[in-house]
Design a protein around this motif. Structure first.
Motif, mmCIF file in Angstrom:
data_model
loop_
_atom_site.group_PDB
_atom_site.id
_atom_site.type_symbol
_atom_site.label_atom_id
_atom_site.label_comp_id
_atom_site.label_asym_id
_atom_site.label_seq_id
_atom_site.Cartn_x
_atom_site.Cartn_y
_atom_site.Cartn_z
ATOM 1 N N ASP A 14 0.830 -1.208 0.000
ATOM 2 C CA ASP A 14 0.000 0.000 0.000
ATOM 3 C C ASP A 14 0.864 1.258 0.000
ATOM 4 O O ASP A 14 0.539 2.249 -0.671
ATOM 5 C CB ASP A 14 -0.931 0.011 1.211
ATOM 6 N N TRP B 116 1.495 6.489 -6.709
ATOM 7 C CA TRP B 116 0.937 6.159 -8.023
ATOM 8 C C TRP B 116 -0.581 6.360 -8.036
ATOM 9 O O TRP B 116 -1.139 6.828 -9.029
ATOM 10 C CB TRP B 116 1.252 4.702 -8.370
ATOM 11 N N ARG B 117 -1.240 6.005 -6.923
ATOM 12 C CA ARG B 117 -2.692 6.135 -6.838
ATOM 13 C C ARG B 117 -3.129 7.603 -6.914
ATOM 14 O O ARG B 117 -4.112 7.939 -7.579
ATOM 15 C CB ARG B 117 -3.196 5.502 -5.545
ATOM 16 N N LYS C 32 2.269 1.853 -3.442
ATOM 17 C CA LYS C 32 1.282 2.239 -4.461
ATOM 18 C C LYS C 32 0.681 3.613 -4.235
ATOM 19 O O LYS C 32 0.024 4.144 -5.125
ATOM 20 C CB LYS C 32 0.154 1.204 -4.502
#
Length: 409
Positions: A205, A211-212, A208
Motif C-alpha cells: 500500500d 501512483w494512486r 502504491k
C-alpha cells in the motif's frame, strides 16, 4: 539563535545546499563522460553513464515510499547526501588508477550514488512547500529554477575549460568538496513537520500510494503521460549526444560542447526571470503554459537538429530554454498542490520513477540511433515525440486547464 530555526533560514540552507549539489553533479558527469570516452572511444559506453544514473534512481524511486514512511524528510535528505559524498570519495580514489579495466567499478559507484539521489530528490522537492508561503509558491519555484540555471550556465562552460586545463581526475576532487559543503548545509535545515499520525500500511500500500494519487487526478495523469513522451525526447540533450552533435553536425570541438549547454541554460535563466517577474499571471494559467510550451518545443527541436551553423545552433539552444523553464515551473507548482508533505514525497517518487525509467531507456535508444543513423536522425525522432506529447495535451486539455486540484493527505 532564531535565524537557525526559522523557516526562511531553513529554506536558504536547502536552497544553497542544492546549488552546491547541482554544481557538483554537473562537474561529475562532465568528468565521467570524458574519462570513459578517452578510455573506450565509444558513444555507447558514454551513454551508459546517464543510463546507469537513471536506472539506479528508478529502482530507488520505487523503494522510496518505504523509506518516506519510516523517516522524516529532512533526515532522508541529509543522510542520502552524506552517503553520496562518501561514495564520490571512493570514486575519486578509483579514478586515480583508472583504465578501461576499471569500468565495472566506475559504473557500480555511479549506480550507488544515483540510488541515494533517488531518495533525496522526492524529499527535497516535498520540503519546499512546507518552508514557504503558499501564495509565493510559483515565485519560489521560479527562483529555485533560476538558481539552478545560473549554476548550470556557469558549470558547463567552466567545466569544459577546466577539463582541458586540469584534467578530469582533479575536477572530481573539486566535486567532492562541493558535496561536503552541500551535506553540511542540508544538516542545518530545521523542519517541524505538520504530518499527522500515519495510518498503519502494508508495504505494498505504501509503494502504491503515490501512483494512486497520480492516477486518480486526471490533471496529474495527463501531465504524466506528457512527461513520459517528453522525457524520451529529451534524451537528445544528454551530454553524450550533444558531444557527437557538436563534432559531427557543427564540426566544432569540446569548447563548443560547453557553449551549447551554456546557451541552453542561459535561455532557462532568462525564462526563469520572466516567470519570476510575471508569476502572478502564470499561476492563473498553469495548464495553458504547459500546452503552448510543448508546442514551441516541437519547432525548436526541429530547427536545432537540422542546422549546421554553429551560431544559429547557439541561438536555437537559447530559445529551447524559454518554454522548457515555463513548462517546468508550471508542472512543479501543480504537483506541489497535489498532496501534503509525506504524501507529496511519494507523488514525487512515483513521478521520478516514470521519468527515470523513460530517460534511462531514451539514453540507450538515442545513443544507438546516433551511432547507427547519425545525430540528425536522433533530433528528428525527438521532434516526433514532442508532437505526440502536444497531441496528448490537446486530448486532455479540459483536465490540463483545471485551476486547482484537490489536495490529498
Amino acid at each position: 539563535m532564531s535565524i537557525f530555526v526559522g523557516k526562511q533560514a531553513s529554506f536558504r540552507f536547502l536552497w544553497f545546499g542544492q546549488m552546491f549539489a547541482n554544481l557538483g553533479d554537473i562537474l561529475y558527469v562532465v568528468c565521467l563522460i570524458k574519462l570513459i570516452f578517452d578510455a573506450t572511444g565509444s558513444v555507447t559506453y558514454m551513454s551508459l553513464v546517464p543510463f546507469f544514473n537513471t536506472f539506479s534512481a528508478l529502482i530507488s524511486g520505487l523503494l522510496a515510499p518505504l523509506v518516506i514512511n519510516k523517516y522524516k524528510l529532512k533526515s532522508i535528505l541529509f543522510f542520502s547526501q552524506s552517503g553520496k559524498t562518501l561514495l564520490l570519495l571512493a570514486l575519486c580514489l578509483t579514478t586515480t588508477v583508472f583504465n578501461d579495466g576499471w569500468l565495472f567499478w566506475i559504473y557500480l559507484l555511479i549506480c550507488f550514488i544515483s540510488f541515494l539521489d533517488g531518495w533525496a530528490s522526492p524529499a527535497r522537492n516535498a520540503l519546499v512547500p512546507s518552508l514557504v508561503e503558499k501564495r509565493k509558491l510559483v515565485k519560489i519555484n521560479s527562483l529555485l529554477s533560476i538558481s539552478d540555471q545560473i549554476v548550470q550556465l556557469v558549470a558547463w562552460p567552466i567545466g569544459s575549460i577546466l577539463l582541458v586545463a586540469m584534467g578530469a581526475a582533479k575536477i572530481l576532487w573539486l566535486t567532492f568538496i562541493l558535496y561536503v559543503l552541500s551535506t553540511a548545509l542540508m544538516g542545518l535545515i530545521k523542519h517541524v513537520t505538520n504530518q499527522q499520525t500515519q495510518i498503519e500500511q502494508s508495504r505494498m500500500d505504501a509503494l502504491k500510494e503515490g501512483w494512486r494519487i497520480i492516477w486518480d487526478s486526471k490533471q496529474l495523469r495527463t501531465i504524466s503521460f506528457m512527461n513520459i513522451l517528453e522525457t524520451f525526447a529529451n534524451g537528445v540533450w544528454i551530454a553524450a549526444i550533444l558531444f557527437v552533435y557538436v563534432a559531427e553536425a557543427l564540426n566544432k570541438g569540446e569548447s563548443w560542447w560547453g557553449l551549447i549547454n551554456g546557451s541552453f541554460f542561459a535561455g532557462m535563466l532568462f525564462g526563469g526571470l520572466l516567470i519570476y517577474r510575471f508569476s502572478h499571471i502564470l499561476e492563473k494559467k498553469l495548464g495553458k503554459t504547459i500546452l503552448w510550451s510543448t508546442c514551441s518545443l516541437i519547432a525548436i527541436t526541429f530547427l536545432f537538429g537540422t542546422t549546421s551553423i554553429p551560431w544559429f545552433a547557439l541561438f536555437v539552444s537559447f530559445l529551447f530554454g524559454l518554454p522548457q523553464m515555463a513548462r517546468d515551473v508550471a508542472e512543479t507548482t501543480i504537483i506541489q498542490q497535489s498532496a501534503r508533505e509525506q504524501l507529496l514525497a511519494k507523488v514525487y517518487s512515483a513521478r521520478g520513477t516514470l521519468i527515470f525509467g523513460a530517460f534511462g531507456i531514451s539514453s540507450l535508444v538515442m545513443g544507438w540511433i546516433t551511432e547507427s543513423f547519425g545525430v540528425r536522425t536522433t533530433y528528428m525522432a525527438a521532434t516526433g515525440l514532442f508532437i505526440c506529447s502536444f497531441s496528448v495535451a490537446l486530448i486532455g486539455k479540459k483536465y490540463l486547464f483545471l485551476n486547482t486540484i484537490e489536495k490529498r493527505g
